[in-house]
Design an enzyme around this catalytic site. Structure first.
Site, PDB file in Angstrom:
ATOM      1  N   ASP A  17       9.239  -0.708 -11.092  1.00 28.26           N
ATOM      2  CA  ASP A  17       8.485  -2.011 -12.033  1.00 28.26           C
ATOM      3  C   ASP A  17       7.864  -1.382 -13.398  1.00 28.26           C
ATOM      4  OD1 ASP A  17       8.838  -3.217  -9.676  1.00 28.26           O
ATOM      5  OD2 ASP A  17       6.672  -2.553  -9.249  1.00 28.26           O
ATOM      6  N   GLU A 177       9.353 -13.449 -10.022  1.00 27.79           N
ATOM      7  CA  GLU A 177       8.112 -12.779 -10.363  1.00 27.79           C
ATOM      8  C   GLU A 177       8.628 -11.766 -11.482  1.00 27.79           C
ATOM      9  OE1 GLU A 177       7.937 -10.702  -6.671  1.00 27.79           O
ATOM     10  OE2 GLU A 177       9.747  -9.354  -6.726  1.00 27.79           O
TER      11      GLU A 177
END
Length: 506
Positions: A17, A177
Protein backbone atom coordinates in the site's frame (compact mmCIF):
# COMPACT_ATOMS: atom_id res chain seq x y z
CA UNK A 1 15.45 8.83 -14.68
CA UNK A 2 14.10 6.29 -17.13
CA UNK A 3 11.86 3.26 -16.70
CA UNK A 4 14.58 0.99 -18.07
CA UNK A 5 16.59 1.72 -14.91
CA UNK A 6 13.85 0.65 -12.50
CA UNK A 7 14.88 -2.44 -10.54
CA UNK A 8 11.54 -3.67 -9.24
CA UNK A 9 10.38 -4.07 -6.59
CA UNK A 10 11.92 -0.77 -5.51
CA UNK A 11 11.18 -1.75 -1.88
CA UNK A 12 11.21 -5.53 -1.53
CA UNK A 13 9.39 -7.57 1.09
CA UNK A 14 6.25 -6.82 3.06
CA UNK A 15 5.90 -3.10 2.26
CA UNK A 16 2.34 -2.86 0.90
CA UNK A 17 0.00 0.00 0.00
CA UNK A 18 2.65 2.61 -0.90
CA UNK A 19 1.89 6.32 -0.89
CA UNK A 20 4.34 8.93 -2.10
CA UNK A 21 4.82 12.69 -2.07
CA UNK A 22 7.43 15.01 -3.57
CA UNK A 23 8.72 18.06 -1.71
CA UNK A 24 11.05 20.03 -3.99
CA UNK A 25 13.65 17.45 -5.07
CA UNK A 26 12.91 14.94 -2.29
CA UNK A 27 10.45 12.05 -2.41
CA UNK A 28 8.92 10.45 0.69
CA UNK A 29 7.10 7.10 0.70
CA UNK A 30 5.12 5.27 3.39
CA UNK A 31 3.54 1.81 3.75
CA UNK A 32 0.89 0.09 5.84
CA UNK A 33 2.07 -2.02 8.82
CA UNK A 34 -0.97 -3.83 10.32
CA UNK A 35 0.00 -5.36 13.71
CA UNK A 36 3.66 -4.31 13.69
CA UNK A 37 5.11 -1.45 15.74
CA UNK A 38 6.27 1.25 15.13
CA UNK A 39 3.63 2.01 12.52
CA UNK A 40 4.06 3.35 8.99
CA UNK A 41 7.72 3.27 7.90
CA UNK A 42 8.86 6.32 5.97
CA UNK A 43 11.47 6.23 3.22
CA UNK A 44 13.39 8.97 1.42
CA UNK A 45 14.61 9.05 -2.18
CA UNK A 46 15.95 11.49 -4.72
CA UNK A 47 15.18 9.31 -7.77
CA UNK A 48 12.14 7.17 -6.79
CA UNK A 49 14.28 4.03 -7.26
CA UNK A 50 16.72 3.94 -4.34
CA UNK A 51 14.89 4.32 -1.04
CA UNK A 52 16.43 4.80 2.41
CA UNK A 53 14.40 4.19 5.58
CA UNK A 54 14.44 7.31 7.77
CA UNK A 55 12.08 6.27 10.56
CA UNK A 56 8.40 5.68 11.30
CA UNK A 57 5.40 7.96 11.56
CA UNK A 58 3.70 6.26 14.53
CA UNK A 59 6.36 5.70 17.18
CA UNK A 60 4.52 6.26 20.47
CA UNK A 61 1.81 4.30 22.20
CA UNK A 62 -0.19 7.54 22.44
CA UNK A 63 -0.36 7.44 18.63
CA UNK A 64 -0.79 3.70 18.17
CA UNK A 65 -1.68 1.01 20.70
CA UNK A 66 -1.60 -2.42 19.09
CA UNK A 67 -1.31 -4.56 22.22
CA UNK A 68 -4.69 -6.25 21.67
CA UNK A 69 -4.70 -6.03 17.87
CA UNK A 70 -5.35 -9.22 15.94
CA UNK A 71 -3.10 -10.31 13.07
CA UNK A 72 -3.71 -8.18 9.95
CA UNK A 73 -5.76 -5.63 11.87
CA UNK A 74 -4.15 -2.37 12.96
CA UNK A 75 -2.75 0.11 10.46
CA UNK A 76 -4.15 -0.21 6.94
CA UNK A 77 -3.30 1.84 3.87
CA UNK A 78 -2.02 5.32 4.62
CA UNK A 79 -1.57 8.44 2.49
CA UNK A 80 1.24 10.99 2.82
CA UNK A 81 0.78 14.57 1.62
CA UNK A 82 2.52 17.93 2.05
CA UNK A 83 0.80 21.32 2.26
CA UNK A 84 1.91 24.77 3.40
CA UNK A 85 5.03 23.55 5.14
CA UNK A 86 3.39 20.60 6.95
CA UNK A 87 3.49 16.87 6.30
CA UNK A 88 0.23 14.95 6.74
CA UNK A 89 -0.22 11.19 7.15
CA UNK A 90 -3.78 9.87 7.16
CA UNK A 91 -4.73 6.24 7.81
CA UNK A 92 -7.03 3.78 9.58
CA UNK A 93 -6.39 1.86 12.80
CA UNK A 94 -8.79 -0.98 11.97
CA UNK A 95 -10.68 -2.20 15.04
CA UNK A 96 -8.77 0.46 16.96
CA UNK A 97 -9.31 4.22 16.90
CA UNK A 98 -10.49 4.22 13.27
CA UNK A 99 -9.62 6.98 10.81
CA UNK A 100 -7.17 9.69 11.87
CA UNK A 101 -4.33 11.84 10.68
CA UNK A 102 -1.10 13.15 12.17
CA UNK A 103 1.14 16.05 11.12
CA UNK A 104 4.82 16.95 11.29
CA UNK A 105 7.21 19.72 10.28
CA UNK A 106 9.80 17.19 9.15
CA UNK A 107 9.21 13.74 7.63
CA UNK A 108 11.49 12.16 10.26
CA UNK A 109 9.10 13.48 12.89
CA UNK A 110 8.19 13.86 15.59
CA UNK A 111 4.62 13.46 14.35
CA UNK A 112 1.62 14.73 16.30
CA UNK A 113 -0.84 12.66 18.28
CA UNK A 114 -3.83 11.44 16.23
CA UNK A 115 -6.56 13.82 15.11
CA UNK A 116 -9.62 11.57 14.84
CA UNK A 117 -12.00 11.62 11.87
CA UNK A 118 -15.61 10.45 12.08
CA UNK A 119 -16.49 9.19 8.62
CA UNK A 120 -15.57 6.35 6.28
CA UNK A 121 -14.32 2.79 6.27
CA UNK A 122 -10.67 2.27 5.36
CA UNK A 123 -7.92 3.89 3.27
CA UNK A 124 -8.55 7.62 3.77
CA UNK A 125 -6.66 10.06 1.56
CA UNK A 126 -6.13 13.82 1.80
CA UNK A 127 -6.35 16.25 -1.10
CA UNK A 128 -5.45 19.95 -0.89
CA UNK A 129 -7.05 22.00 -3.65
CA UNK A 130 -5.57 25.15 -5.19
CA UNK A 131 -7.90 27.27 -3.04
CA UNK A 132 -6.52 25.70 0.16
CA UNK A 133 -9.59 23.58 0.85
CA UNK A 134 -8.82 20.09 2.19
CA UNK A 135 -10.84 17.01 1.31
CA UNK A 136 -10.86 13.56 2.91
CA UNK A 137 -11.58 10.91 0.27
CA UNK A 138 -12.24 7.49 1.81
CA UNK A 139 -13.61 4.02 1.13
CA UNK A 140 -17.01 3.17 2.66
CA UNK A 141 -19.17 0.04 2.74
CA UNK A 142 -17.91 -3.52 2.23
CA UNK A 143 -17.33 -5.91 -0.66
CA UNK A 144 -19.49 -5.14 -3.69
CA UNK A 145 -21.17 -2.35 -1.70
CA UNK A 146 -17.85 -0.47 -1.46
CA UNK A 147 -17.91 3.11 -2.68
CA UNK A 148 -16.00 6.33 -2.17
CA UNK A 149 -17.23 9.13 0.04
CA UNK A 150 -15.73 12.60 0.48
CA UNK A 151 -16.00 15.49 2.88
CA UNK A 152 -14.16 18.67 3.74
CA UNK A 153 -12.09 19.31 6.87
CA UNK A 154 -10.06 22.09 8.43
CA UNK A 155 -6.61 20.46 8.23
CA UNK A 156 -5.24 22.44 11.15
CA UNK A 157 -7.92 21.48 13.68
CA UNK A 158 -9.52 18.42 12.11
CA UNK A 159 -12.92 20.06 12.29
CA UNK A 160 -15.32 18.50 9.79
CA UNK A 161 -16.73 21.24 7.55
CA UNK A 162 -19.21 19.25 5.42
CA UNK A 163 -21.31 16.12 5.46
CA UNK A 164 -19.85 13.15 3.57
CA UNK A 165 -21.06 12.69 -0.01
CA UNK A 166 -21.03 9.46 -2.03
CA UNK A 167 -18.95 10.44 -5.07
CA UNK A 168 -18.08 7.20 -6.91
CA UNK A 169 -18.77 3.45 -6.95
CA UNK A 170 -15.93 2.36 -9.22
CA UNK A 171 -16.30 -0.53 -11.67
CA UNK A 172 -18.21 -3.78 -11.20
CA UNK A 173 -15.65 -5.24 -8.78
CA UNK A 174 -15.70 -5.56 -5.00
CA UNK A 175 -13.56 -3.51 -2.65
CA UNK A 176 -13.33 -0.17 -4.42
CA UNK A 177 -10.73 1.21 -2.03
CA UNK A 178 -7.44 3.07 -1.66
CA UNK A 179 -8.83 6.26 -3.23
CA UNK A 180 -6.69 9.26 -4.19
CA UNK A 181 -7.93 12.54 -5.62
CA UNK A 182 -5.60 14.64 -7.80
CA UNK A 183 -5.89 17.87 -9.76
CA UNK A 184 -3.78 17.68 -12.91
CA UNK A 185 -3.93 20.43 -15.55
CA UNK A 186 -7.25 21.63 -14.16
CA UNK A 187 -8.90 18.20 -14.19
CA UNK A 188 -9.84 16.25 -11.05
CA UNK A 189 -8.84 12.58 -11.23
CA UNK A 190 -10.22 10.04 -8.75
CA UNK A 191 -8.17 6.83 -8.70
CA UNK A 192 -8.89 3.68 -6.68
CA UNK A 193 -8.04 0.03 -6.38
CA UNK A 194 -10.71 -2.57 -7.12
CA UNK A 195 -11.24 -6.30 -7.10
CA UNK A 196 -9.55 -7.17 -3.81
CA UNK A 197 -5.79 -7.55 -3.39
CA UNK A 198 -5.47 -11.02 -4.97
CA UNK A 199 -5.33 -12.01 -8.65
CA UNK A 200 -8.16 -9.68 -9.80
CA UNK A 201 -6.54 -6.61 -8.24
CA UNK A 202 -6.53 -3.55 -10.47
CA UNK A 203 -6.30 0.23 -10.45
CA UNK A 204 -9.16 2.21 -12.01
CA UNK A 205 -9.71 5.91 -12.60
CA UNK A 206 -12.34 8.56 -13.35
CA UNK A 207 -12.26 12.31 -13.94
CA UNK A 208 -14.37 15.42 -13.46
CA UNK A 209 -14.32 19.19 -13.55
CA UNK A 210 -15.34 19.21 -9.86
CA UNK A 211 -13.87 17.44 -6.79
CA UNK A 212 -17.31 15.99 -6.09
CA UNK A 213 -18.01 14.84 -9.64
CA UNK A 214 -19.98 13.72 -11.52
CA UNK A 215 -17.11 11.50 -12.65
CA UNK A 216 -16.49 10.14 -16.13
CA UNK A 217 -15.13 6.59 -15.86
CA UNK A 218 -12.23 5.25 -17.86
CA UNK A 219 -13.74 1.90 -18.92
CA UNK A 220 -10.51 -0.13 -18.64
CA UNK A 221 -8.10 -0.41 -15.69
CA UNK A 222 -4.95 1.68 -15.91
CA UNK A 223 -2.94 -0.98 -14.04
CA UNK A 224 -3.49 -4.73 -13.70
CA UNK A 225 -2.06 -8.15 -14.53
CA UNK A 226 -5.36 -9.95 -13.89
CA UNK A 227 -5.37 -11.18 -17.50
CA UNK A 228 -1.78 -12.45 -17.27
CA UNK A 229 -2.05 -15.34 -14.83
CA UNK A 230 1.39 -16.72 -15.79
CA UNK A 231 3.23 -13.42 -15.37
CA UNK A 232 5.80 -13.52 -12.52
CA UNK A 233 4.40 -10.30 -11.02
CA UNK A 234 0.80 -10.49 -9.84
CA UNK A 235 -1.89 -8.60 -7.90
CA UNK A 236 -0.87 -5.14 -9.13
CA UNK A 237 -2.87 -2.23 -7.77
CA UNK A 238 -3.30 0.22 -4.94
CA UNK A 239 -1.35 2.97 -6.68
CA UNK A 240 -0.37 6.55 -5.92
CA UNK A 241 0.83 9.08 -8.52
CA UNK A 242 3.66 11.58 -8.28
CA UNK A 243 5.26 14.04 -10.71
CA UNK A 244 9.04 14.38 -10.77
CA UNK A 245 10.95 17.63 -11.26
CA UNK A 246 11.12 17.13 -15.04
CA UNK A 247 7.35 16.78 -15.45
CA UNK A 248 7.34 12.98 -15.82
CA UNK A 249 4.60 11.21 -13.86
CA UNK A 250 5.23 7.96 -11.97
CA UNK A 251 3.14 5.45 -10.05
CA UNK A 252 4.05 3.51 -6.94
CA UNK A 253 1.87 0.49 -6.26
CA UNK A 254 1.84 -2.95 -4.68
CA UNK A 255 2.58 -6.22 -6.41
CA UNK A 256 3.43 -9.79 -5.48
CA UNK A 257 6.08 -12.20 -6.76
CA UNK A 258 4.51 -15.62 -6.15
CA UNK A 259 6.62 -18.78 -5.93
CA UNK A 260 5.37 -21.58 -8.20
CA UNK A 261 2.76 -19.06 -9.34
CA UNK A 262 0.87 -19.65 -6.10
CA UNK A 263 2.61 -18.66 -2.86
CA UNK A 264 3.81 -15.20 -1.79
CA UNK A 265 5.84 -15.43 1.43
CA UNK A 266 7.33 -11.99 0.78
CA UNK A 267 3.87 -10.45 0.85
CA UNK A 268 2.88 -7.35 -1.09
CA UNK A 269 5.86 -5.27 -2.19
CA UNK A 270 6.38 -1.72 -3.51
CA UNK A 271 6.78 -1.33 -7.27
CA UNK A 272 7.41 1.72 -9.47
CA UNK A 273 6.47 2.39 -13.10
CA UNK A 274 6.31 5.41 -15.41
CA UNK A 275 2.92 6.87 -16.29
CA UNK A 276 2.12 7.72 -19.89
CA UNK A 277 -0.78 9.95 -20.89
CA UNK A 278 -3.18 9.11 -23.71
CA UNK A 279 -4.06 11.73 -26.29
CA UNK A 280 -7.43 12.18 -24.63
CA UNK A 281 -5.93 12.81 -21.21
CA UNK A 282 -5.93 9.51 -19.29
CA UNK A 283 -2.92 8.21 -17.34
CA UNK A 284 -1.80 4.66 -18.22
CA UNK A 285 0.60 2.33 -16.40
CA UNK A 286 0.20 -1.34 -17.45
CA UNK A 287 -3.21 -2.74 -18.42
CA UNK A 288 -2.28 -6.41 -18.97
CA UNK A 289 0.65 -5.47 -21.19
CA UNK A 290 3.08 -7.11 -18.78
CA UNK A 291 5.55 -4.23 -18.80
CA UNK A 292 5.89 -4.21 -15.00
CA UNK A 293 8.55 -6.83 -14.36
CA UNK A 294 10.71 -7.79 -11.39
CA UNK A 295 14.48 -7.84 -11.39
CA UNK A 296 16.19 -11.22 -11.46
CA UNK A 297 17.23 -11.86 -7.84
CA UNK A 298 20.24 -13.89 -8.95
CA UNK A 299 21.78 -10.73 -10.43
CA UNK A 300 21.61 -8.78 -7.18
CA UNK A 301 24.81 -8.00 -5.34
CA UNK A 302 25.08 -9.64 -1.95
CA UNK A 303 23.44 -7.42 0.66
CA UNK A 304 24.11 -8.15 4.33
CA UNK A 305 22.22 -6.54 7.20
CA UNK A 306 23.53 -6.94 10.75
CA UNK A 307 22.72 -5.63 14.15
CA UNK A 308 25.44 -4.39 16.47
CA UNK A 309 25.30 -2.84 19.92
CA UNK A 310 26.73 0.35 18.39
CA UNK A 311 23.84 0.71 15.96
CA UNK A 312 20.96 -0.73 17.98
CA UNK A 313 17.71 -1.32 16.13
CA UNK A 314 17.72 0.79 12.96
CA UNK A 315 14.58 2.04 11.19
CA UNK A 316 14.26 -1.19 9.19
CA UNK A 317 13.43 -3.12 12.39
CA UNK A 318 9.90 -3.85 13.56
CA UNK A 319 8.32 -5.38 16.67
CA UNK A 320 5.21 -7.45 17.17
CA UNK A 321 2.44 -5.16 18.48
CA UNK A 322 4.66 -3.28 20.93
CA UNK A 323 8.24 -2.33 21.66
CA UNK A 324 8.94 -3.06 25.33
CA UNK A 325 12.34 -1.44 25.85
CA UNK A 326 12.95 -3.32 29.10
CA UNK A 327 12.97 -6.61 27.15
CA UNK A 328 16.06 -5.63 25.15
CA UNK A 329 19.51 -4.56 26.38
CA UNK A 330 22.55 -3.71 24.27
CA UNK A 331 24.76 -3.15 27.34
CA UNK A 332 24.04 -5.99 29.77
CA UNK A 333 26.62 -8.24 28.09
CA UNK A 334 29.27 -6.61 25.94
CA UNK A 335 28.88 -7.34 22.25
CA UNK A 336 25.48 -8.98 22.68
CA UNK A 337 21.82 -8.12 22.49
CA UNK A 338 20.19 -9.47 25.64
CA UNK A 339 16.54 -10.41 25.18
CA UNK A 340 14.11 -11.47 27.89
CA UNK A 341 10.89 -13.08 26.73
CA UNK A 342 7.50 -12.36 28.26
CA UNK A 343 4.66 -14.82 28.86
CA UNK A 344 3.46 -14.75 25.23
CA UNK A 345 4.40 -17.03 22.36
CA UNK A 346 3.95 -16.66 18.60
CA UNK A 347 0.69 -18.62 18.91
CA UNK A 348 -0.83 -15.74 20.86
CA UNK A 349 -2.41 -12.68 19.27
CA UNK A 350 -0.54 -10.61 21.82
CA UNK A 351 2.70 -8.61 22.06
CA UNK A 352 5.14 -11.53 22.05
CA UNK A 353 8.83 -10.56 22.12
CA UNK A 354 9.84 -10.58 18.45
CA UNK A 355 12.26 -8.10 16.85
CA UNK A 356 12.34 -8.56 13.10
CA UNK A 357 13.22 -7.53 9.57
CA UNK A 358 11.10 -8.15 6.47
CA UNK A 359 12.20 -11.08 4.34
CA UNK A 360 13.12 -9.28 1.11
CA UNK A 361 14.51 -12.08 -1.08
CA UNK A 362 13.17 -15.50 -2.03
CA UNK A 363 16.71 -16.86 -1.57
CA UNK A 364 18.15 -15.68 1.72
CA UNK A 365 19.91 -16.70 4.90
CA UNK A 366 19.75 -15.36 8.42
CA UNK A 367 21.82 -16.46 11.37
CA UNK A 368 22.92 -15.65 14.90
CA UNK A 369 24.98 -16.96 17.79
CA UNK A 370 22.71 -17.65 20.77
CA UNK A 371 23.78 -18.21 24.37
CA UNK A 372 20.64 -19.26 26.26
CA UNK A 373 20.19 -21.57 29.25
CA UNK A 374 16.45 -22.18 29.68
CA UNK A 375 15.39 -23.39 33.11
CA UNK A 376 11.60 -23.52 33.07
CA UNK A 377 9.67 -25.99 30.93
CA UNK A 378 9.00 -24.69 27.44
CA UNK A 379 10.71 -21.33 27.68
CA UNK A 380 12.54 -20.74 24.41
CA UNK A 381 14.71 -18.35 22.41
CA UNK A 382 16.02 -18.37 18.88
CA UNK A 383 15.15 -17.28 15.36
CA UNK A 384 11.63 -17.05 13.97
CA UNK A 385 10.06 -16.54 10.57
CA UNK A 386 6.52 -15.26 11.05
CA UNK A 387 3.66 -14.63 8.67
CA UNK A 388 1.05 -14.49 11.46
CA UNK A 389 -0.11 -16.62 14.38
CA UNK A 390 -1.37 -19.25 11.91
CA UNK A 391 1.83 -19.52 9.90
CA UNK A 392 5.31 -19.37 11.41
CA UNK A 393 8.41 -21.34 12.18
CA UNK A 394 10.61 -21.11 15.28
CA UNK A 395 14.17 -22.45 15.39
CA UNK A 396 16.09 -22.30 18.63
CA UNK A 397 16.72 -23.58 22.13
CA UNK A 398 14.17 -24.67 24.72
CA UNK A 399 13.86 -26.61 27.96
CA UNK A 400 12.13 -30.01 27.85
CA UNK A 401 11.95 -32.15 31.01
CA UNK A 402 14.82 -30.20 32.52
CA UNK A 403 17.10 -30.61 29.50
CA UNK A 404 18.22 -28.07 26.92
CA UNK A 405 17.30 -29.15 23.38
CA UNK A 406 17.15 -27.66 19.90
CA UNK A 407 13.59 -27.30 18.71
CA UNK A 408 11.95 -26.60 15.35
CA UNK A 409 8.29 -25.57 15.67
CA UNK A 410 6.19 -25.28 12.53
CA UNK A 411 2.73 -23.74 12.75
CA UNK A 412 0.53 -24.29 9.69
CA UNK A 413 -3.08 -23.29 10.29
CA UNK A 414 -4.54 -25.65 12.88
CA UNK A 415 -1.54 -27.97 12.67
CA UNK A 416 1.52 -27.57 14.91
CA UNK A 417 4.59 -29.77 14.44
CA UNK A 418 7.47 -29.91 16.92
CA UNK A 419 10.85 -31.51 16.13
CA UNK A 420 13.65 -31.83 18.70
CA UNK A 421 17.38 -32.41 18.32
CA UNK A 422 20.17 -33.10 20.80
CA UNK A 423 22.54 -30.31 21.78
CA UNK A 424 25.02 -29.71 24.61
CA UNK A 425 23.57 -28.47 27.85
CA UNK A 426 25.43 -25.18 27.94
CA UNK A 427 27.33 -22.66 25.85
CA UNK A 428 26.50 -20.69 22.73
CA UNK A 429 24.92 -22.37 19.72
CA UNK A 430 25.01 -20.91 16.22
CA UNK A 431 21.69 -20.96 14.37
CA UNK A 432 21.01 -20.62 10.67
CA UNK A 433 17.74 -20.30 8.80
CA UNK A 434 18.00 -20.41 5.02
CA UNK A 435 15.42 -20.26 2.24
CA UNK A 436 16.25 -21.61 -1.23
CA UNK A 437 13.12 -19.97 -2.66
CA UNK A 438 10.94 -23.03 -2.08
CA UNK A 439 11.82 -24.42 1.35
CA UNK A 440 13.19 -23.10 4.63
CA UNK A 441 16.16 -25.10 5.97
CA UNK A 442 17.43 -25.02 9.55
CA UNK A 443 20.95 -25.83 10.76
CA UNK A 444 23.00 -25.41 13.93
CA UNK A 445 26.54 -25.65 15.19
CA UNK A 446 27.90 -25.95 18.71
CA UNK A 447 31.46 -25.05 17.72
CA UNK A 448 31.05 -22.82 14.64
CA UNK A 449 32.88 -25.37 12.51
CA UNK A 450 30.76 -28.47 12.06
CA UNK A 451 27.16 -27.79 11.09
CA UNK A 452 24.13 -30.03 11.44
CA UNK A 453 21.29 -29.43 8.98
CA UNK A 454 18.08 -30.94 10.25
CA UNK A 455 16.15 -33.16 7.83
CA UNK A 456 12.81 -31.39 8.27
CA UNK A 457 12.19 -28.53 5.82
CA UNK A 458 9.30 -26.09 5.65
CA UNK A 459 7.67 -25.26 2.30
CA UNK A 460 7.13 -21.56 1.66
CA UNK A 461 3.37 -22.19 1.34
CA UNK A 462 3.21 -22.51 5.15
CA UNK A 463 4.31 -18.88 5.45
CA UNK A 464 2.23 -17.55 2.57
CA UNK A 465 -0.95 -15.47 2.83
CA UNK A 466 -2.53 -17.65 0.14
CA UNK A 467 -2.50 -20.56 2.65
CA UNK A 468 -2.61 -18.93 6.08
CA UNK A 469 -4.30 -15.64 5.31
CA UNK A 470 -3.69 -12.05 6.21
CA UNK A 471 -2.15 -9.02 4.53
CA UNK A 472 1.46 -9.25 5.67
CA UNK A 473 4.55 -11.09 4.49
CA UNK A 474 7.26 -12.99 6.34
CA UNK A 475 9.23 -11.16 9.01
CA UNK A 476 12.44 -12.74 10.32
CA UNK A 477 14.27 -12.11 13.55
CA UNK A 478 14.83 -12.94 17.18
CA UNK A 479 12.09 -14.32 19.39
CA UNK A 480 12.17 -15.21 23.08
CA UNK A 481 9.36 -16.42 25.32
CA UNK A 482 8.79 -17.51 28.89
CA UNK A 483 5.94 -19.69 27.55
CA UNK A 484 3.52 -18.53 30.22
CA UNK A 485 6.19 -17.15 32.54
CA UNK A 486 6.61 -13.39 32.52
CA UNK A 487 10.32 -13.35 33.35
CA UNK A 488 12.19 -15.69 31.04
CA UNK A 489 15.88 -16.49 31.34
CA UNK A 490 18.08 -14.02 29.44
CA UNK A 491 18.98 -14.90 25.85
CA UNK A 492 22.22 -13.43 24.52
CA UNK A 493 22.32 -12.89 20.75
CA UNK A 494 25.53 -12.05 18.89
CA UNK A 495 26.41 -11.54 15.24
CA UNK A 496 22.90 -11.49 13.81
CA UNK A 497 22.85 -11.13 10.02
CA UNK A 498 20.41 -11.29 7.12
CA UNK A 499 21.71 -11.80 3.58
CA UNK A 500 20.37 -12.56 0.15
CA UNK A 501 21.90 -15.62 -1.53
CA UNK A 502 23.35 -15.18 -4.97
CA UNK A 503 22.81 -18.04 -7.35
CA UNK A 504 20.45 -19.48 -9.90
CA UNK A 505 17.16 -17.72 -10.39
CA UNK A 506 13.95 -19.33 -9.22
Amino acid sequence: MHSMNVRNPVIAGYYPDPSVVRVNEDFYLINSTFEYFPGVPIFHSRDLIDWTPIGHVLTRQSQLDLRTTKSSSGIYAATIRYHAGRFYMITTDVRGIGNFYVTADKPEGPWSDPILLPHGGIDPSLFFDDDGRAYVTVQNGAGYESHIIQYEIDPLSGEVLSEPVNIWSGDDGPWVEGPHLYKIKGVYYLMTASGGTAGDHREIIARSSSPYGPFEDKPEPILTHRGLKDHPVQCLGHADLVEDTSGQWWAVFLGMRPVEGRYSPLGRETFLAPVTWTEDGWPMIDNNEGTVIAADESSLEEQVQRFTPEDGFGPEWAFLRAYEAERYSWTEREGSLTVRGNAYTLDDEAPAVFACLRQQHHRMETGVSLDFTPVTEGEHAGLAARLNNRGYLFWGLTCRSGRRVMELVVKNGEERQVHQYEVSGEGAVQLRLRCDGYHYHCSYSADGVSWHEVPETVHVSVLSPEVNGGFTGVCLGVHASGNGTENASPAYYEGFYYSNIKGDAL
